[in-house]
Design a protein around this motif. Structure first.
Motif, PDB file in Angstrom:
ATOM      1  N   GLU A 309      32.363  50.098  41.821  1.00 24.27           N
ATOM      2  CA  GLU A 309      33.818  49.955  41.733  1.00 24.27           C
ATOM      3  C   GLU A 309      34.554  51.020  42.536  1.00 24.27           C
ATOM      4  O   GLU A 309      35.785  51.107  42.464  1.00 24.27           O
ATOM      5  CB  GLU A 309      34.255  50.041  40.267  1.00 24.27           C
ATOM      6  CG  GLU A 309      33.628  49.001  39.357  1.00 24.27           C
ATOM      7  CD  GLU A 309      34.010  47.589  39.779  1.00 24.27           C
ATOM      8  OE1 GLU A 309      35.170  47.382  40.178  1.00 24.27           O
ATOM      9  OE2 GLU A 309      33.125  46.701  39.723  1.00 24.27           O
ATOM     10  N   VAL A 311      35.253  51.588  45.807  1.00 23.35           N
ATOM     11  CA  VAL A 311      36.235  51.179  46.819  1.00 23.35           C
ATOM     12  C   VAL A 311      37.431  50.497  46.169  1.00 23.35           C
ATOM     13  O   VAL A 311      38.579  50.750  46.539  1.00 23.35           O
ATOM     14  CB  VAL A 311      35.582  50.262  47.865  1.00 23.35           C
ATOM     15  CG1 VAL A 311      36.625  49.691  48.826  1.00 23.35           C
ATOM     16  CG2 VAL A 311      34.516  51.039  48.643  1.00 23.35           C
ATOM     17  N   SER A 312      37.178  49.648  45.181  1.00 25.56           N
ATOM     18  CA  SER A 312      38.289  48.949  44.526  1.00 25.56           C
ATOM     19  C   SER A 312      39.160  49.908  43.730  1.00 25.56           C
ATOM     20  O   SER A 312      40.382  49.736  43.662  1.00 25.56           O
ATOM     21  CB  SER A 312      37.759  47.836  43.619  1.00 25.56           C
ATOM     22  OG  SER A 312      36.961  48.350  42.569  1.00 25.56           O
ATOM     23  N   ALA A 315      41.384  51.465  46.143  1.00 22.41           N
ATOM     24  CA  ALA A 315      42.345  50.484  46.650  1.00 22.41           C
ATOM     25  C   ALA A 315      43.501  50.293  45.666  1.00 22.41           C
ATOM     26  O   ALA A 315      44.669  50.179  46.077  1.00 22.41           O
ATOM     27  CB  ALA A 315      41.649  49.150  46.914  1.00 22.41           C
ATOM     28  N   VAL A 316      43.194  50.265  44.376  1.00 22.81           N
ATOM     29  CA  VAL A 316      44.253  50.148  43.366  1.00 22.81           C
ATOM     30  C   VAL A 316      45.164  51.373  43.419  1.00 22.81           C
ATOM     31  O   VAL A 316      46.392  51.254  43.390  1.00 22.81           O
ATOM     32  CB  VAL A 316      43.644  49.982  41.960  1.00 22.81           C
ATOM     33  CG1 VAL A 316      44.728  50.098  40.885  1.00 22.81           C
ATOM     34  CG2 VAL A 316      42.922  48.650  41.847  1.00 22.81           C
ATOM     35  N   ARG A 319      47.483  51.066  46.539  1.00 24.47           N
ATOM     36  CA  ARG A 319      48.596  50.112  46.407  1.00 24.47           C
ATOM     37  C   ARG A 319      49.695  50.666  45.514  1.00 24.47           C
ATOM     38  O   ARG A 319      50.889  50.558  45.845  1.00 24.47           O
ATOM     39  CB  ARG A 319      48.082  48.777  45.864  1.00 24.47           C
ATOM     40  CG  ARG A 319      47.238  47.983  46.857  1.00 24.47           C
ATOM     41  CD  ARG A 319      47.016  46.559  46.363  1.00 24.47           C
ATOM     42  NE  ARG A 319      46.220  46.509  45.140  1.00 24.47           N
ATOM     43  CZ  ARG A 319      44.898  46.419  45.114  1.00 24.47           C
ATOM     44  NH1 ARG A 319      44.204  46.400  46.252  1.00 24.47           N
ATOM     45  NH2 ARG A 319      44.244  46.346  43.966  1.00 24.47           N
TER      46      ARG A 319
END
Length: 375
Positions: A309, A311-312, A315-316, A319
């Motif tokens: 998890e 990279v995600s 990313a969150v 954003r």
């Protein structure tokens, strides 16, 4: 292999290093400079960040060394347009602390050295980033490769990491120029932060520790040759205020807001001016960068605990913090627009707006906005 390598040892990078170290992570800071900067544009530390500084062990020192600003006042043509109080904010610290940036950086560097002795390296110039599925390598001009599970770019508006990763960098709004200087505090304004929305352009003033006061005036051009006497003359002409003796030299600077196209790329995250550049006046840029750090720490922890998890999670973070940066840039842009020279109908409309915003319930919302409580 370290958990995190932070590129950039300014106030944002070092604060993030402390936050991560307090959480038990293995962190290293790489800084290009060999000596600390004595430039001091950012002076304001807002209530949400005072609690974070307390959590990492420097809050008490910052609060005791700084000046506490509980009120702001707006004037034009010698008349009060409104006052804004921070005293009723629902926080343990109902004030803004003003402290020169170099003092804040000193406290953060000393704290990180306590937490991770020898893990802050100066004189290191980063030249590249090499990505792998489960880690990142930071490449330096000496040919060294520094591996880590995550890399954080905190290397400012001219970020080398952002450039080598080809992250977009977009200008927002128009460029504004200012002259700034510190003077002996005459005591006439107390510990109130002052905004003079004058016909010739805004003049801002903030109390500092040690009997000093910071003055900033908007100018028509980048006045690189301006002296302390020149700035004192601008202040006198626009506001009628006589400043004290100069404490250091005046300096001119330009503000051009920017926003990166993204605040994360794989296992690399961007914080502070490396990801977004907004007006530094009042410490807005530094505080926004610190809020980035607070948001990034749990994302990195999650990525370490759940590698799939990683990279995600970043990313969150990217954003959410980019949305916050857009809001902050709009607010700063509004503030700069309000401070531009005004006459006639525009002057009257601006003053009427300021008076309306200084009344309940708008004043409570404005106090929250100016202390960055919704970012």
């Amino acid at each position: 292999m370290r958990d995190v390598v932070i590129v950039g040892g300014g106030p944002v990078g070092t604060m993030l290093a402390c936050v991560l170290a307090v959480r038990g992570l293995d962190v290293q800071v790489l800084e290009r400079r060999t000596e600390p900067s004595m430039r001091s544009r950012a002076i304001g530390i807002h209530p949400p960040l005072l609690r974070v500084l307390e959590d990492i062990g420097v809050g008490g020192a910052v609060v005791s060394r700084g000046t506490h600003v509980q009120e702001g006042s707006v004037r034009c043509d010698g008349l009060d347009l409104g006052r804004l109080s921070f005293a009723d904010l629902p926080t343990r610290y109902p004030f803004i602390v003003t402290l020169p940036q170099y003092d804040t950086e000193f406290l953060l560097r000393a704290r990180f050295e306590q937490l991770r002795p020898g893990c802050s390296r100066g004189g290191v110039t980063v030249t590249g980033i090499r990505e792998h599925p489960d880690h990142v390598e930071v490449l330096t001009e000496t040919g060294e490769s520094v591996p880590a599970r995550f890399v954080v770019a905190a290397d400012g508006a001219t970020s080398r990491v952002r450039d080598v990763m080809r992250i977009g960098w977009t200008s927002l709004g128009r460029r504004e120029t200012y002259v700034m200087g510190d003077y002996a505090d005459t005591g006439a304004l107390g510990d109130t932060a002052m905004l003079f929305f004058e016909r010739g352009g805004v003049v801002e003033s903030f109390p500092l520790p040690g009997g000093r006061r910071r003055w900033v005036a908007m100018t028509d051009f980048l006045a690189t040759e301006a002296t302390s006497g020149d700035l004192a003359g601008i202040i006198r002409h626009r506001t009628g205020v006589e400043v004290g003796d100069p404490r250091g030299v005046a300096s001119a600077f330009a503000v051009q807001q920017h926003l990166a196209s993204r605040l994360s790329a794989g296992r690399v995250a961007f914080v502070g001016d490396a990801g977004h550049q907004i007006s530094p006046i009042g410490g807005q840029g530094m505080n926004l960068g610190w809020l980035d750090a607070v948001a990034l720490a749990p994302a990195i922890e999650r990525g370490l605990a759940e590698p799939r998890e990683a990279v995600s999670a970043l990313a969150v973070y990217g954003r959410r913090r980019r949305r916050a940066a857009v809001m902050a840039a709009r607010q700063a842009g509004f503030n700069m627009n309000m401070g531009r020279p005004a006459t006639g109908l525009r002057l009257g409309a601006r003053n009427a707006l300021v008076r309306a915003l200084a009344q309940p319930p708008a004043n409570a919302l404005l106090a929250r906005a100016f202390t960055m409580r919704w970012l």
